[in-house]
Every structure is written in C-alpha cells, then in structure tokens.
Design an enzyme around this catalytic site. Structure first.
Site, PDB file in Angstrom:
ATOM      1  N   SER A 119       0.809  -1.209   0.000  1.00 12.11           N
ATOM      2  CA  SER A 119       0.000   0.000   0.000  1.00 12.11           C
ATOM      3  C   SER A 119       0.849   1.268   0.000  1.00 12.11           C
ATOM      4  O   SER A 119       1.935   1.311   0.584  1.00 12.11           O
ATOM      5  CB  SER A 119      -0.909   0.009   1.235  1.00 12.11           C
ATOM      6  OG  SER A 119      -1.606   1.229   1.352  1.00 12.11           O
ATOM      7  N   TYR A 141      -2.298   5.338  -4.343  1.00 11.85           N
ATOM      8  CA  TYR A 141      -3.380   6.313  -4.154  1.00 11.85           C
ATOM      9  C   TYR A 141      -2.984   7.591  -4.891  1.00 11.85           C
ATOM     10  O   TYR A 141      -1.811   7.979  -4.911  1.00 11.85           O
ATOM     11  CB  TYR A 141      -3.589   6.625  -2.669  1.00 11.85           C
ATOM     12  CG  TYR A 141      -4.376   5.590  -1.919  1.00 11.85           C
ATOM     13  CD1 TYR A 141      -5.690   5.283  -2.271  1.00 11.85           C
ATOM     14  CD2 TYR A 141      -3.823   4.921  -0.817  1.00 11.85           C
ATOM     15  CE1 TYR A 141      -6.417   4.336  -1.564  1.00 11.85           C
ATOM     16  CE2 TYR A 141      -4.541   3.979  -0.111  1.00 11.85           C
ATOM     17  CZ  TYR A 141      -5.835   3.689  -0.490  1.00 11.85           C
ATOM     18  OH  TYR A 141      -6.553   2.753   0.213  1.00 11.85           O
ATOM     19  N   THR A 167      -5.778   2.681  -6.955  1.00 11.86           N
ATOM     20  CA  THR A 167      -7.088   2.630  -6.307  1.00 11.86           C
ATOM     21  C   THR A 167      -7.851   3.902  -6.645  1.00 11.86           C
ATOM     22  O   THR A 167      -7.358   5.008  -6.408  1.00 11.86           O
ATOM     23  CB  THR A 167      -6.932   2.483  -4.791  1.00 11.86           C
ATOM     24  OG1 THR A 167      -6.272   1.239  -4.512  1.00 11.86           O
ATOM     25  CG2 THR A 167      -8.283   2.481  -4.100  1.00 11.86           C
ATOM     26  N   LYS A 244      -8.276  -0.599  -9.338  1.00 15.87           N
ATOM     27  CA  LYS A 244      -9.059  -1.175  -8.232  1.00 15.87           C
ATOM     28  C   LYS A 244     -10.137  -0.191  -7.765  1.00 15.87           C
ATOM     29  O   LYS A 244      -9.863   0.989  -7.580  1.00 15.87           O
ATOM     30  CB  LYS A 244      -8.141  -1.517  -7.062  1.00 15.87           C
ATOM     31  CG  LYS A 244      -8.863  -2.099  -5.843  1.00 15.87           C
ATOM     32  CD  LYS A 244      -7.876  -2.481  -4.763  1.00 15.87           C
ATOM     33  CE  LYS A 244      -8.566  -3.081  -3.562  1.00 15.87           C
ATOM     34  NZ  LYS A 244      -9.267  -2.071  -2.745  1.00 15.87           N
ATOM     35  N   HIS A 268     -14.175  -1.494  -1.738  1.00 15.03           N
ATOM     36  CA  HIS A 268     -13.191  -1.148  -0.697  1.00 15.03           C
ATOM     37  C   HIS A 268     -13.558  -1.797   0.638  1.00 15.03           C
ATOM     38  O   HIS A 268     -13.410  -1.197   1.710  1.00 15.03           O
ATOM     39  CB  HIS A 268     -13.085   0.371  -0.534  1.00 15.03           C
ATOM     40  CG  HIS A 268     -11.696   0.848  -0.187  1.00 15.03           C
ATOM     41  ND1 HIS A 268     -10.798   1.257  -1.140  1.00 15.03           N
ATOM     42  CD2 HIS A 268     -11.044   0.961   0.997  1.00 15.03           C
ATOM     43  CE1 HIS A 268      -9.666   1.624  -0.552  1.00 15.03           C
ATOM     44  NE2 HIS A 268      -9.795   1.439   0.754  1.00 15.03           N
TER      45      HIS A 268
END
Length: 372
Positions: A119, A141, A167, A244, A268
């Site tokens: 992440s 992100y 994402t 995603k 999510h």
C-alpha cells in the site's frame, strides 16, 4: 541460578481450522480501537454486511465424473503465474497488527507463491517490503502532489514491483463511524513510511469525535482524479496496470479502453460509499462488459477457498484477500500469515476437487445459482 523457563521448548504457532477462526485470537490481542479500524465499514456498514451476504447467496453447481484427482491451483494474474488465483490485498498500516507488519505478510505471500500488494500508506517502506516478498505489486493512491505520485511510480519500478495497482474509489475517505467514535489516531511508532513529508503528523493528532486517519487522507489524497490522470499513469509505467475500485461496468470498459490490464471489482471492503452494491452482485456484469479486453479480479468478503471458487464461477480470474490475513498477522505474525495462506490453498484444492475442476480456469465454466 538459571531461569527454569530457559529449558522450555518453543511453542509453535497452532493454526486454526478456518480463516474465520483467526478473528477471535486477533481480537484478543489488539486494542479495541485498532480492531475497529480493521473491521469497520463506513456509515451504517450496510455495504460491509452485503459483501458477505452476497457471497453466501452464490451456489455453485459442481460437475461430476470429471476424472479430477489433485487439481492444479496455479493461475495467471497480472505480473505472472502464481500458485493460487489469489493476491494479498493492499492494506494500510500493518504494524498496527504486529511489529513486523508488512514485511512479515509479504514474506508469507512469498512462501505461498502469491503476489503481495504493498500500500501507498504502508507502515514499512516499499523497498523493505519488496525485498521481503516474492512478487510485489505496488498500490497507488492518487495524491495532491503529482511529483510525489511520479516518485512513487519510479520507486515501484526500481524496487522490482511486477504490477502497479491504482485505487480509484477513495476521492475522500468514507465516513467510518467506529473510527470517529473512537477518536482513532495512529500510535507514534506507526507512520505512512512511503510518504515522507506527507503531513503524517495529522494521523497522530487526535481529537474527540474525529478520525485522525481521515484527516491525514483528506490532506494528501487528490479527490479529483480523472480519466486523464489514468491515461498519464498508463503512459508512465511499463508495468501491468490494475485499476481497483470499479463497480459500474461502464467504468470497467473505460478503464480497459484507457489501457488497464486488469480491473478489480471492489467496494473497498464496505469502507467507502455505504449503500454501494456488494462486489459479488455486480461481478458478472463487469465480466460480461469487458469481455476479453482485460482481466477481472474480485475483492470483497473472501473468507476461504469456497469463496475463491464462487468468484471464479462468477467470472473472475482471481481474488484479493484482505481482513483474514490481518487477523492471522495479529494472531501469529509471519507464521500466522503463512498458516492462513496455506489453509486457503488447501481449501481451494478441496473446493476445486468437489466441484470437479482440474484448475481455476475450469471453475470459470461452472454455473451458479443466486439464492441457493
């Protein structure tokens, strides 16, 4: 005088019988606020509950007399061929669960032969995670600082990541009421290790009735990501690009047209728009809409090998597994995570055998009934 405990044998980690069984020992060792941070959804948690309920309504019609003895669980996913049609979902701040955090879970994924998705808001630097894992994908992100986005992409390339996952369903953090009620903040030793200078102080600055994690996200995430940004990212990376957070088939088609190699059907984990549909409900429509243009992966409520079979039968090429692996990490560190992934592989082999499938590809030809 010697301590008599020095002569005691080391107690090995004893794995539970199912992935769900990791939840109780995890809850027993975690602070209540951390448990709620992991388990909670947004709003009234309607979508969180719907994910599990939708999977439970999927009945798979097994085939018989197929001559299958021991099925092959290996599958092709973006970035390579893996031991299972499974990837470890991107999950933030894993040192909240165990001091070894992301490094331990990435190492467990390496042992299991499945990709680990690191992440953006990991609590260990990408480079350390990539060194510990086998095939590591980087989850991005979209940030207000475009230079920082570019730097993260470059770091993923340099670290040897084999896919890039962006994402797209977090323009702002969903209103997660458990965190708000708990006034949740990160402890000092847990930081967003990939975002040096990225207002990490906000995640540690608590106030009653607020989530410090939401405050941090609001300061650094860019809410106005667009298709033009996705096209920019496609041009910047040579890695397989995974998008995603797609639920509407129209968005899945556009992602494929923009150059995505795969989309992840995901809400999510019920942590963003409360009232969005369960991922399993829309999965078949997304698969039909994109056809052969890109791979479709599934995320949302997977708790065992039967759920992997269900997702495959609904048309997915693979799944992301999240919360159960955090439970296992909390309960037993790397050994717990390795046990959970090993258990998942065994359950998938059993499910494929019972369904008469020689491999995950065959499972995609099974018929399903909704409602049992």
């Amino acid at each position: 005088m010697a301590d008599p405990t020095d002569t005691l044998p080391e107690v090995a980690f004893v794995p539970p019988a199912s992935l769900a069984d990791f939840a109780a020992p995890a809850r027993a060792v975690l602070p209540a606020g951390v448990w709620d941070f992991v388990e909670g959804g947004s709003g009234t948690e309607t979508t969180l509950a719907a994910n599990r309920a939708a999977l439970d309504r999927v009945a798979v019609l097994p085939r018989v007399l197929t001559g299958v003895d021991i099925p092959d669980t290996a599958a092709d996913l973006p970035g390579g061929r893996y031991a299972q049609p499974v990837a470890v979902a991107p999950m933030a701040y894993q040192k909240l669960l165990h001091p070894d955090g992301e490094v331990a879970l990435a190492a467990a994924a390496r042992t299991a032969g499945v990709p680990y998705v690191a992440s953006t808001v990991a609590s260990a630097p990408l480079e350390e995670v990539a060194a510990a894992g086998g095939d590591v994908w980087f989850q991005l992100y979209w940030l207000r600082d475009r230079d920082l986005v570019a730097d993260l992409v470059d770091r993923a390339h340099t670290a040897g990541c084999t896919a890039l996952m962006v994402t797209v369903d977090v323009p702002v953090l969903g209103r997660r009421l458990r965190d708000v009620r708990n006034g949740f903040t990160l402890p000092p030793q847990v930081t967003a290790a990939n975002l040096a200078g990225g207002r990490d102080d906000l995640a540690h600055r608590g106030a009653p009735g607020t989530s410090a994690v939401a405050a941090h996200t609001g300061a650094v995430f860019q809410p106005a990501m667009s298709w033009a940004d996705l096209a920019w990212l496609r041009e910047r990376t040579r890695l397989p690009l995974v998008v995603k957070g797609v639920l509407d088939p129209r968005d899945a088609v556009r992602a494929a047209e923009t150059g995505a190699d795969a989309v992840v059907v995901s809400n999510h984990g019920g942590r963003q728009l409360d009232g969005a549909p369960a991922s399993a409900t829309v999965l078949p429509d997304v698969v039909t809409a994109v056809g052969p243009r890109c791979t479709v992966l599934f995320d949302g409520g997977v708790r065992g090998g039967t759920d992997v079979l269900r997702a495959l039968a609904l048309g997915a090429s693979g799944v992301l597994v999240g919360r159960p692996l955090l439970w296992a990490l909390a309960a037993g560190g790397r050994a717990g995570a390795e046990a959970a992934l090993g258990l998942l592989a065994a359950e998938l082999r059993d499910a494929l055998t019972l369904a008469g499938c020689a491999d995950p590809g065959a499972a995609r030809h099974l018929r399903t009934l909704i409602g049992g």
